[in-house]
Scaffold this motif. Structure first.
Motif, PDB file in Angstrom:
ATOM      1  N   VAL A 177      -4.064   8.103  -5.521  1.00  0.00           N
ATOM      2  CA  VAL A 177      -5.659   7.382  -5.105  1.00  0.00           C
ATOM      3  C   VAL A 177      -5.371   5.344  -5.196  1.00  0.00           C
ATOM      4  O   VAL A 177      -5.508   4.768  -4.109  1.00  0.00           O
ATOM      5  CB  VAL A 177      -7.281   7.261  -5.104  1.00  0.00           C
ATOM      6  CG1 VAL A 177      -8.181   6.736  -4.719  1.00  0.00           C
ATOM      7  CG2 VAL A 177      -6.669   9.246  -5.113  1.00  0.00           C
ATOM      8  N   GLU A 178      -5.430   5.398  -6.234  1.00  0.00           N
ATOM      9  CA  GLU A 178      -5.684   3.509  -6.384  1.00  0.00           C
ATOM     10  C   GLU A 178      -4.638   3.174  -5.774  1.00  0.00           C
ATOM     11  O   GLU A 178      -4.682   1.398  -4.887  1.00  0.00           O
ATOM     12  CB  GLU A 178      -5.427   3.689  -8.338  1.00  0.00           C
ATOM     13  CG  GLU A 178      -6.305   3.786  -9.057  1.00  0.00           C
ATOM     14  CD  GLU A 178      -5.762   2.882 -10.603  1.00  0.00           C
ATOM     15  OE1 GLU A 178      -4.913   2.294 -10.780  1.00  0.00           O
ATOM     16  OE2 GLU A 178      -6.002   4.064 -11.254  1.00  0.00           O
ATOM     17  N   ALA A 179      -3.416   4.001  -5.653  1.00  0.00           N
ATOM     18  CA  ALA A 179      -2.269   2.917  -5.004  1.00  0.00           C
ATOM     19  C   ALA A 179      -2.091   2.814  -3.534  1.00  0.00           C
ATOM     20  O   ALA A 179      -2.353   1.854  -2.655  1.00  0.00           O
ATOM     21  CB  ALA A 179      -0.484   3.785  -5.199  1.00  0.00           C
ATOM     22  N   ILE A 180      -2.783   3.324  -2.884  1.00  0.00           N
ATOM     23  CA  ILE A 180      -3.158   4.210  -1.241  1.00  0.00           C
ATOM     24  C   ILE A 180      -4.229   2.724  -1.705  1.00  0.00           C
ATOM     25  O   ILE A 180      -4.438   1.579  -0.328  1.00  0.00           O
ATOM     26  CB  ILE A 180      -4.291   5.586  -1.007  1.00  0.00           C
ATOM     27  CG1 ILE A 180      -2.580   5.983  -0.883  1.00  0.00           C
ATOM     28  CG2 ILE A 180      -4.570   5.162   0.208  1.00  0.00           C
ATOM     29  CD1 ILE A 180      -3.258   8.037  -1.312  1.00  0.00           C
ATOM     30  N   ASN A 181      -5.088   3.113  -2.260  1.00  0.00           N
ATOM     31  CA  ASN A 181      -6.060   1.805  -2.148  1.00  0.00           C
ATOM     32  C   ASN A 181      -5.672   0.057  -2.196  1.00  0.00           C
ATOM     33  O   ASN A 181      -6.176  -0.578  -1.150  1.00  0.00           O
ATOM     34  CB  ASN A 181      -7.574   1.135  -2.914  1.00  0.00           C
ATOM     35  CG  ASN A 181      -8.618   3.098  -2.940  1.00  0.00           C
ATOM     36  OD1 ASN A 181      -8.191   3.478  -1.809  1.00  0.00           O
ATOM     37  ND2 ASN A 181      -9.315   3.689  -3.433  1.00  0.00           N
ATOM     38  N   LEU A 182      -4.981  -0.413  -3.346  1.00  0.00           N
ATOM     39  CA  LEU A 182      -4.110  -1.447  -3.408  1.00  0.00           C
ATOM     40  C   LEU A 182      -3.507  -1.824  -2.264  1.00  0.00           C
ATOM     41  O   LEU A 182      -2.984  -3.193  -1.917  1.00  0.00           O
ATOM     42  CB  LEU A 182      -3.798  -1.840  -5.040  1.00  0.00           C
ATOM     43  CG  LEU A 182      -4.223  -1.796  -6.032  1.00  0.00           C
ATOM     44  CD1 LEU A 182      -3.257  -1.109  -7.292  1.00  0.00           C
ATOM     45  CD2 LEU A 182      -4.560  -2.245  -6.487  1.00  0.00           C
ATOM     46  N   ALA A 183      -2.969   0.039  -1.589  1.00  0.00           N
ATOM     47  CA  ALA A 183      -2.194  -0.993  -0.129  1.00  0.00           C
ATOM     48  C   ALA A 183      -2.646  -1.324   0.922  1.00  0.00           C
ATOM     49  O   ALA A 183      -2.706  -1.422   2.151  1.00  0.00           O
ATOM     50  CB  ALA A 183      -1.150  -0.005  -0.559  1.00  0.00           C
ATOM     51  N   ASN A 184      -3.966  -1.423   0.668  1.00  0.00           N
ATOM     52  CA  ASN A 184      -5.188  -0.713   2.039  1.00  0.00           C
ATOM     53  C   ASN A 184      -4.822   0.145   2.696  1.00  0.00           C
ATOM     54  O   ASN A 184      -4.284  -0.454   4.655  1.00  0.00           O
ATOM     55  CB  ASN A 184      -4.944  -2.108   2.875  1.00  0.00           C
ATOM     56  CG  ASN A 184      -5.459  -3.291   1.820  1.00  0.00           C
ATOM     57  OD1 ASN A 184      -6.354  -3.637   1.113  1.00  0.00           O
ATOM     58  ND2 ASN A 184      -5.120  -4.919   1.572  1.00  0.00           N
ATOM     59  N   LEU A 185      -4.253   0.972   2.594  1.00  0.00           N
ATOM     60  CA  LEU A 185      -3.694   2.472   3.369  1.00  0.00           C
ATOM     61  C   LEU A 185      -4.741   3.233   2.745  1.00  0.00           C
ATOM     62  O   LEU A 185      -4.896   4.811   4.387  1.00  0.00           O
ATOM     63  CB  LEU A 185      -2.691   2.765   2.731  1.00  0.00           C
ATOM     64  CG  LEU A 185      -1.133   1.774   3.769  1.00  0.00           C
ATOM     65  CD1 LEU A 185      -0.234   2.418   2.761  1.00  0.00           C
ATOM     66  CD2 LEU A 185      -0.942   1.695   4.881  1.00  0.00           C
ATOM     67  N   ASP A 193       4.875   0.614   4.891  1.00  0.00           N
ATOM     68  CA  ASP A 193       3.618   1.740   4.569  1.00  0.00           C
ATOM     69  C   ASP A 193       3.774   2.424   3.704  1.00  0.00           C
ATOM     70  O   ASP A 193       3.395   2.219   2.026  1.00  0.00           O
ATOM     71  CB  ASP A 193       2.668   3.059   5.530  1.00  0.00           C
ATOM     72  CG  ASP A 193       1.975   2.114   7.193  1.00  0.00           C
ATOM     73  OD1 ASP A 193       1.479   0.395   6.694  1.00  0.00           O
ATOM     74  OD2 ASP A 193       1.487   2.427   7.317  1.00  0.00           O
ATOM     75  N   VAL A 194       4.774   2.975   3.284  1.00  0.00           N
ATOM     76  CA  VAL A 194       5.313   4.046   2.086  1.00  0.00           C
ATOM     77  C   VAL A 194       6.164   2.849   1.170  1.00  0.00           C
ATOM     78  O   VAL A 194       5.825   2.680   0.112  1.00  0.00           O
ATOM     79  CB  VAL A 194       6.684   4.803   2.615  1.00  0.00           C
ATOM     80  CG1 VAL A 194       6.996   5.251   1.762  1.00  0.00           C
ATOM     81  CG2 VAL A 194       6.144   5.659   4.003  1.00  0.00           C
ATOM     82  N   GLU A 195       6.744   1.632   1.532  1.00  0.00           N
ATOM     83  CA  GLU A 195       7.405   0.620   0.727  1.00  0.00           C
ATOM     84  C   GLU A 195       6.787  -0.035  -0.089  1.00  0.00           C
ATOM     85  O   GLU A 195       6.373   0.308  -1.196  1.00  0.00           O
ATOM     86  CB  GLU A 195       8.197   0.056   1.142  1.00  0.00           C
ATOM     87  CG  GLU A 195       9.539   0.363   1.575  1.00  0.00           C
ATOM     88  CD  GLU A 195      10.778  -0.526   2.317  1.00  0.00           C
ATOM     89  OE1 GLU A 195      11.366   0.177   2.894  1.00  0.00           O
ATOM     90  OE2 GLU A 195      10.018  -1.701   2.313  1.00  0.00           O
TER      91      GLU A 195
END
Ligand SMILES: Nc1nc2c(ncn2[C@@H]2O[C@H](COP(=O)(O)OP(=O)(O)OP(=O)(O)O)[C@@H](O)[C@H]2O)c(=O)[nH]1
Ligand SMILES: [Mg+2]
Length: 409
Positions: free
Chosen positions: A191-199, A211-213
């Motif tokens: 969840v955190e990584a999705i948010n940090l990546a603005n996804l 996006d995956v990268e």
């Protein structure tokens, strides 16, 4: 049943002192040599985090650890370590030994990135005079290789599994999380990584390769935080380089260390030549100086002058502490069965010191001790304060906890 052990991986450019650090931390004898690519297969061992033992605070004369040990009021809590082969820039394109060997670190919870702070090795790991290479450049180039490795791991799993099923699932976060098992990744990391990546507003089924990268890079940051061990501080040339590393990467991310000094001190302690407790900023000679070889005297004097006087300690315990407390945000809790004697049912005093995440509740601790204790949890007792606590009570560092459940162990 103690909580799953914490695993720390040691990574970095080749010939910077990874195996020396590993050996100093574990006392496992491993191959150490002054040329690139000495280590090929991973070295696995156990190190111990030093911490004031809670038995001191409780006024007890001693304790009886089931794992780890306790000396003079310091508790040494086990942490698993993995030392792998070395990287060079371009490893992700197959240079040197490539980066596939890094897959041995998939289970790591944190990474120690060893950097040659003395600047005495080039980017390929060949030896040169101290002060002739830039550790900041080394750290940046190698950090890139670490990220490339993690990206390739995630992309492999994404393309072979996740991409196919993600189009039909109800909850994509759960699907991603479940398919990344074995990488020591928690659901909250995803969840955190999705948010940090603005996804967060883009459904994963529509993610493109970049996006995956981006997600992979952020996932690495949250699930495998990196701390830099600025090694070889026994060289005077390292002093300025350490400052440069701190300025570039921030004080919270850099710890100056001398792996070699720590290894020498621990070995001398083991041989009965000196008295040295890991983490101390001094040692006591236990034999007459005249009985030592010239080289031994020189090495000990150098440690005194270049390490202790300038940096206070070898930095090894600080490195471990920063990894565990600042990067992994863990606290220590002591489960007991008798809240008055602080023992288990065999009468062992404070037998276990668990490293658990900050924010862990009493019931979560019960589950770590035993599934049945978690399932049939009634309440817990804060043994230090002699206070009853409920299931959602958040534990604090050095808490001593008795779990009360309908089904005992
Ligand atoms: N002066 C000094 N030398 C060190 C220190 N740590 C390691 N070395 C030396 O650096 C050389 C390489 O050490 P290793 O521990 O084999 O390095 P490595 O990173 O594991 O190397 P590879 O496995 O080949 O990638 C050896 O000659 C060590 O004695 C240190 O703190 N100070
Ligand atoms: Mg090595």
């Amino acid at each position: 049943m103690p909580p799953p052990e914490k695993i720390v991986g040691i990574v970095g450019k080749t010939n910077v002192g990874k195996s020396t650090l590993f050996s100093a931390l574990t006392m496992v004898p491993v191959k150490i040599a002054d040329h690139p690519f000495t280590t090929i297969e991973p070295n696995i061992g156990v190190t111990y985090l030093r911490k004031k033992c809670v038995h001191v605070e409780l006024g007890l004369p001693s304790c009886s650890p089931r794992s780890g040990y306790c000396v003079r009021g310091y508790r040494f809590i086990p942490v698993k370590l993995i030392d792998v082969a070395g990287l060079i820039p371009g490893a992700s394109q197959g240079r040197g030994l490539g980066n596939k060997f890094m897959d041995d670190l998939r289970q790591a919870d944190a990474l120690i990135h060893v950097v040659d702070a003395s600047g005495s090795t080039d980017l390929e790991g060949n030896r040169s005079k101290p002060g002739t290479h830039d550790p900041v450049e080394e750290a940046e180039l190698i950090a890139r290789e670490i990220n490339e490795w993690f990206k390739s791991v995630i992309l492999r799993i994404w393309n072979s599994k996740i991409a196919r099923i993600i189009t039909t699932v109800q909850n994509p976060v759960d699907t991603i999380f479940q398919n990344l098992s074995g990488l020591s990744i928690k659901r909250k990391h995803v969840v955190e990584a999705i948010n940090l990546a603005n996804l967060e507003n883009k459904h994963p089924k529509t993610w493109n390769q970049s996006d995956v990268e981006e997600f992979a890079v952020k996932l690495r940051e949250v699930s495998k935080p990196i701390i830099i061990a600025a090694n070889k501080i026994d060289y005077p040339e390292a002093v300025d380089n350490v400052k440069k590393l701190v300025k570039t990467f921030g004080e919270e991310n850099v710890v100056p260390v001398s792996a070699l000094a720590e290894l020498i001190l621990r070995k001398a302690n083991q041989a009965g030549i000196i008295e040295y407790i890991p983490g101390d900023g001094e040692f006591k000679l236990k034999v007459p100086k005249e009985s030592l070889a010239k080289d031994q005297v020189k090495a000990l004097e150098l440690i005194e002058k270049n390490v202790f006087r300038v940096f206070k300690t070898t930095g090894i315990q600080e490195l471990l502490k920063k990894t565990i407390y600042n990067k992994l945000k863990l606290i220590t809790v002591y489960p007991v069965e008798d809240e008055n004697k602080y023992t288990d049912h065999h009468g062992n005093i404070l037998p276990d010191a668990y490293l658990v995440e900050r924010g862990t509740t009493a019931r979560e601790l019960a589950y770590m001790v035993h599934t049945e204790l978690g399932d049939s949890f009634l309440y817990a007792v804060d043994a230090k304060r002699k206070k009853r606590i409920g299931e959602s009570h958040i534990l604090e560092d050095d808490d001593v906890i008795k779990i009360v459940a309908t089904k005992s162990r």
